[in-house]
Design an enzyme around this catalytic site. Sequence first.
Site, PDB file in Angstrom:
ATOM      1  N   HIS A 136      39.025 -96.667  36.976  1.00 39.26           N
ATOM      2  CA  HIS A 136      38.836 -96.436  38.409  1.00 39.26           C
ATOM      3  C   HIS A 136      37.799 -97.411  38.956  1.00 39.26           C
ATOM      4  CE1 HIS A 136      38.843 -93.788  42.021  1.00 39.26           C
ATOM      5  NE2 HIS A 136      37.540 -93.976  42.076  1.00 39.26           N
ATOM      6  N   ASP A 175      35.636 -98.519  42.264  1.00 41.54           N
ATOM      7  CA  ASP A 175      35.145 -98.081  43.574  1.00 41.54           C
ATOM      8  C   ASP A 175      34.693 -99.269  44.405  1.00 41.54           C
ATOM      9  OD1 ASP A 175      33.884 -95.384  41.768  1.00 41.54           O
ATOM     10  OD2 ASP A 175      35.292 -95.160  43.440  1.00 41.54           O
ATOM     11  N   MET A 193      33.185-100.572  47.785  1.00 42.14           N
ATOM     12  CA  MET A 193      32.366-100.089  48.906  1.00 42.14           C
ATOM     13  C   MET A 193      31.871-101.281  49.728  1.00 42.14           C
ATOM     14  SD  MET A 193      30.141 -97.304  46.783  1.00 42.14           S
ATOM     15  CE  MET A 193      30.912 -95.991  45.842  1.00 42.14           C
ATOM     16  N   HIS A 249      40.004 -97.753  44.467  1.00 41.88           N
ATOM     17  CA  HIS A 249      39.627 -96.807  45.529  1.00 41.88           C
ATOM     18  C   HIS A 249      38.887 -97.587  46.610  1.00 41.88           C
ATOM     19  CE1 HIS A 249      36.930 -93.065  46.600  1.00 41.88           C
ATOM     20  NE2 HIS A 249      37.677 -93.437  47.597  1.00 41.88           N
ATOM     21  N   MET A 275      36.867 -97.849  49.710  1.00 43.97           N
ATOM     22  CA  MET A 275      35.977 -97.175  50.674  1.00 43.97           C
ATOM     23  C   MET A 275      35.446 -98.250  51.623  1.00 43.97           C
ATOM     24  SD  MET A 275      34.101 -94.804  47.842  1.00 43.97           S
ATOM     25  CE  MET A 275      34.627 -95.880  46.502  1.00 43.97           C
ATOM     26  N   GLY A 304      30.282 -92.835  48.311  1.00 42.89           N
ATOM     27  CA  GLY A 304      29.215 -93.821  48.475  1.00 42.89           C
ATOM     28  C   GLY A 304      28.326 -93.948  47.252  1.00 42.89           C
ATOM     29  N   GLY A 355      27.561 -92.483  42.917  1.00 37.56           N
ATOM     30  CA  GLY A 355      27.866 -91.651  41.753  1.00 37.56           C
ATOM     31  C   GLY A 355      26.742 -90.651  41.566  1.00 37.56           C
ATOM     32  N   ASP A 395      37.595 -86.708  42.609  1.00 32.63           N
ATOM     33  CA  ASP A 395      36.617 -87.769  42.365  1.00 32.63           C
ATOM     34  C   ASP A 395      35.250 -87.370  42.894  1.00 32.63           C
ATOM     35  OD1 ASP A 395      36.496 -91.267  43.563  1.00 32.63           O
ATOM     36  OD2 ASP A 395      35.365 -90.194  42.014  1.00 32.63           O
ATOM     37  N   GLY A 396      34.259 -87.296  41.962  1.00 30.45           N
ATOM     38  CA  GLY A 396      32.898 -86.989  42.388  1.00 30.45           C
ATOM     39  C   GLY A 396      32.374 -85.735  41.721  1.00 30.45           C
ATOM     40  N   GLY A 397      31.350 -85.932  40.836  1.00 32.27           N
ATOM     41  CA  GLY A 397      30.730 -84.776  40.176  1.00 32.27           C
ATOM     42  C   GLY A 397      31.619 -84.118  39.131  1.00 32.27           C
TER      43      GLY A 397
HETATM   44  C1  DX5 Z   1      31.939 -92.118  44.853  1.00 26.52           C
HETATM   45  C2  DX5 Z   1      33.028 -92.721  44.015  1.00 26.52           C
HETATM   46  C3  DX5 Z   1      33.197 -92.038  42.671  1.00 26.52           C
HETATM   47  C4  DX5 Z   1      31.940 -92.018  41.819  1.00 26.52           C
HETATM   48  C5  DX5 Z   1      32.097 -90.978  40.733  1.00 26.52           C
HETATM   49  O1  DX5 Z   1      32.051 -92.548  46.156  1.00 26.52           O
HETATM   50  O2  DX5 Z   1      34.262 -92.704  44.696  1.00 26.52           O
HETATM   51  O3  DX5 Z   1      34.276 -92.630  41.959  1.00 26.52           O
HETATM   52  O4  DX5 Z   1      31.702 -93.268  41.281  1.00 26.52           O
HETATM   53  O5  DX5 Z   1      30.900 -90.890  40.020  1.00 26.52           O
HETATM   54  P1  DX5 Z   1      30.394 -89.514  39.378  1.00 26.52           P
HETATM   55  O6  DX5 Z   1      31.452 -89.099  38.379  1.00 26.52           O
HETATM   56  O7  DX5 Z   1      29.100 -89.902  38.739  1.00 26.52           O
HETATM   57  O8  DX5 Z   1      30.251 -88.523  40.496  1.00 26.52           O
HETATM   58 ZN    ZN Z   2      36.078 -93.337  43.503  1.00 28.98          ZN
END
Ligand code: DX5
Ligand code: ZN
Length: 220
Positions: free
Chosen positions: A31, A33, A35, A64, A66, A142, A144, A179-181
Amino acid sequence: MLIAPSILAADFSRLGDEIRKVEDAGADWIHCDIMDGHFVDNISFGPAIVGFVRKQTKLPVDVHLMIEHADHYLPRFVDAGANSITVHVEPEAKHDVGKTLQQIRDSKCRVGLTLNPETDFKLVEPFLDKIDMLLVMTVHPGFGGQKFRADQMEKVKRAKSLFEKTCPERSRRVDIEVDGGINSETARVSIQNGANVLVAGTSIFKEKDYAQAIRDLRGN
Ligand code: DX5
Ligand code: ZN
């Protein structure tokens, strides 16, 4: 159930090793990210790094976006070797969602659409028959390392039932990604509600044993 490590949490000083390690550890996708510092309050990396990732692995590369104006930039991610491209539905993403989804479809990449926790599910409903994957953000995008939002499971459940109702044939092919946490606990919650693709950054790359971390996410 598919595991997609988010390289945002990887050690970029040895990114090639990190990607090979998670592939050997049993990851299913990688994956990425993207940004731009505008759609989200952070800046990560672009097509050049995705091209580098492409060369390091045989696994599908899950991009992904963003960013604002994804329609303008997405051909560069197609050229870099993306296998799936996911764009945001929010008006702040400043693109014609329907046209952009068709652009991804025409590029032969898998078509993904995503919504933020603050975004009403209604915004994605008009596009559900045009996508291969719905990404339900379980954190505001935004960064991790944020805390998982269990309240987003309503959207996962709704997507699952809509996909099953509207086109049972298709529901077998459409992915629901979170995605996220995501960690071993929130992975269980997400799967129970209907997700089948788990993006995880911190809970993989911050662990010593990537194979054990991925087994924990799978619940093995
Ligand atoms: C946040 C990203 C996620 C993030 C996930 O905007 O889209 O992909 O990197 O990281 P964790 O698993 O640490 O929440
Ligand atoms: Zn992501």
